[in-house]
Each structure stands twice: as structure tokens, then as C-alpha cells.
Design an enzyme around this catalytic site. Sequence first.
Site, short mmCIF file in Angstrom:
data_model
loop_
_atom_site.label_atom_id
_atom_site.label_comp_id
_atom_site.label_asym_id
_atom_site.label_seq_id
_atom_site.Cartn_x
_atom_site.Cartn_y
_atom_site.Cartn_z
N ARG A 34 95.93 39.18 2.16
CA ARG A 34 94.62 38.29 1.88
C ARG A 34 94.64 37.15 1.15
O ARG A 34 94.29 35.91 1.50
CB ARG A 34 93.42 39.32 1.23
N ILE A 36 106.98 50.23 -4.04
CA ILE A 36 106.43 51.41 -5.45
C ILE A 36 107.55 51.69 -6.17
O ILE A 36 107.48 51.89 -7.39
CB ILE A 36 105.93 52.78 -4.67
N ASP A 37 108.92 51.26 -5.74
CA ASP A 37 109.93 51.86 -6.71
C ASP A 37 110.17 50.80 -7.94
O ASP A 37 110.91 51.18 -8.75
CB ASP A 37 111.13 51.54 -5.72
O1 F6P Z 1 109.55 52.35 -0.60
C1 F6P Z 1 110.85 52.92 -1.15
C2 F6P Z 1 110.69 54.21 -0.87
O2 F6P Z 1 109.52 54.75 -1.48
C3 F6P Z 1 111.66 54.90 -1.53
O3 F6P Z 1 111.61 55.37 -2.95
C4 F6P Z 1 111.88 56.16 -0.83
O4 F6P Z 1 113.32 56.53 -0.58
C5 F6P Z 1 111.73 55.65 0.61
O5 F6P Z 1 110.82 54.44 0.39
C6 F6P Z 1 111.33 56.36 1.96
O6 F6P Z 1 111.29 55.38 3.04
P1 F6P Z 1 110.78 55.96 4.46
O7 F6P Z 1 109.27 55.91 4.26
O8 F6P Z 1 111.45 55.12 5.44
O9 F6P Z 1 111.06 57.52 4.38
#
Ligand code: F6P
Length: 327
Positions: free
Chosen positions: A24, A131-132
Site C-alpha cells: 500500500r 518474520i525471522d
Molecule cells: O519466512 C521464513 C520462514 O518462516 C522460516 O523460518 C521457515 O523455515 C520457513 O519460512 C518456512 O517456509 P515454507 O512456508 O516454505 O515452509
Amino acid sequence: MDRIQKIGILTSGGDAPGMNAAIRACVRACIYYKLQPVAISEGYRGLINKKFNFDINARSVANILNRGGTIFKSSRCAEFMTPEGRELAHKNLVDAGIDALVIIGGNGSLSGANKLYKTFNYPCIGIPATIDNDIFGTDYTIGYDTASNTVMDAIDKIRDTASSHNRLFLIEVMGRDAGFIALNAGIATGAEQILIPEQENTIERIINSIKKSNRAGKTSSIVVVAEGNQSGSAFNLSHEIEKKFPEYTVKVTVLGHIQRGGNPSIQDRVLASRFGVAAIENLVKKVSGVMVGIKNQQDSIVSLEDAISSNNAIDKKMIDVANIISI
Ligand code: F6P
């Protein structure tokens, strides 16, 4: 860099709450600066399959600020990882008259942006969203705050049942390479132990800490396990613990993708709005090949090359805090 008029916007990799707020902000900042935003669907796959929408305006992004996920959709695109895939993506962008790209995503996505920028000298700018929280060059990434709150709420609930039954719970949270969510939510919920990829862990250490908790009069224990920790999955750990210490009944909860959904927190909405405007303003100033970020509460930029070269480091002091207050 020639004059930029049409700016493609895409979200890529794992979605993160706040990506819509960033979309946005990018769209509206484009319109504010009299540029044309172009929506690209399904991340890098959309570049390969020409999923471009030029009919996007300020109203197209109304009422998405508060929604999780991404209205542009996301993907992890294997074809874009190949030189041929990127060649095609670049050709499609040029053919469509799209002059620059804003990439909203995590490490892998920014690395793709860097390749596009370096190989074709194509203007790319990154917005850190995962989110990491593991991206170098920014104190916070979009989605981290919301995910931490989601985990905190879940662990609070598990604590209720854990203490009612005097049980040991292993709670697995996301964090393939980084322990930010585990450490943050672990401290916020008073976890007895927090296992993160950045630290060596042994079953003995976990057990010693549980025994110490028991001696201190605690009747239940919460161990937060980041999925990328060095001792394996929470299920694996629970088997190991039960093998060595049959007196323990270990319960496992894997929070999984619930952590990626939900309405973004106020922090993530504001951060994403700020990043979106900063990304477009940098392009207006003819700055590209960078990722926007925030350092000590101030807007910052770092080259895409640097952003992907290493991970955001865990503040070791926070590990001490967790240890000191979990006695
Ligand atoms: O966005 C990163 C993450 O949240 C990692 O911490 C996790 O291992 C991964 O995505 C999982 O991804 P997917 O949705 O491809 O299983």
C-alpha cells in the site's frame, strides 16, 4: 539510471504480516511522486509469466493495511534461481516498459534482487520482510513483531495447561537460521530454556536446566525450540529426553505456519509504511541496488550485496537476560 516512470512491486518468499502495508505504501508513494505503480503477482514467478497489472491505483490498495498475507501473492521460484530464468524475467520487464523493481521479501528474495541488479544493471530496491528478523542492515524486518506476539499468545495458553498438569512442553517456533522469534517470545513468556541456532545446545543442558527448575520449586517447564537449533526438531529432542530420562513425559507443540498469519501489529504496519515510502523515495533520488531499513530508529540503507552477505546478529545480552530471569 534513466528516468524511472513505471515501478514494479512484488512480494517474494515466505509471506510476513505487514507485506500488504508495504504494498500500500509503495503504491501510494508512487502516485504521490507521479510515478506509475505496476503490480506483479506471485513474486519472481510473475516476472517469468508476465503477471503484470498496470491498472493499479491508490484505491486498489484500500483496506489492506490491516490484513496479513500479501494481496500480490508470493512464491519461491526455482526458475528465477537460474541465469536463464533471470534473463527471461529481465527481458519481460524491459519489454513491458517497467523501469525499476521494488522487492518485498527475505534473504532469498533480496539475493535474487541483487543478481538482477548486478547482472543487468537493472534498478532494484529491497524492503526487508520476514518474520525471522535475520536480515543484515536493519534492526527490524516486517512481520517479526507480529509473529513474536502470535508466539507469545500461544505460549501463554500452553503455560496454562503445562502448569495445571506439571508438564514439560517443547514448543517449536520458526527460525530456520535465526533465533530471534524464539529468544524474544521465550523471554516474554518466561521460558525455562530457549534453543536457538546461534548457540550450542545439548540434551544435558536442557535436562540440567529442567532439574534446576524443579529444585527451585517450578512444577512445569516451557522450552522454546527454534526450528533451526543445533539439536534437531522438537520431536527429536523429546524422544532423546524421554530415552535418557524416562521419568519425564514430554509434550510437543509445533506452532508452524500460524506464525506467519494474522493482522499485522501496529509496529509492523508503521514499519512497512515507512519502508514503502523510503523505497520509492530512494528510486526517485536515483538510488538503487540497496535495501531500506531501520537502524536505531532512523531510516537507513545498505547495499543489497551487504544485506545478503551475513545475518542480523542476535544480541548476546538478550541470551544473558533469558538465563538470569529463568532461575
Ligand atoms: O519466512 C521464513 C520462514 O518462516 C522460516 O523460518 C521457515 O523455515 C520457513 O519460512 C518456512 O517456509 P515454507 O512456508 O516454505 O515452509
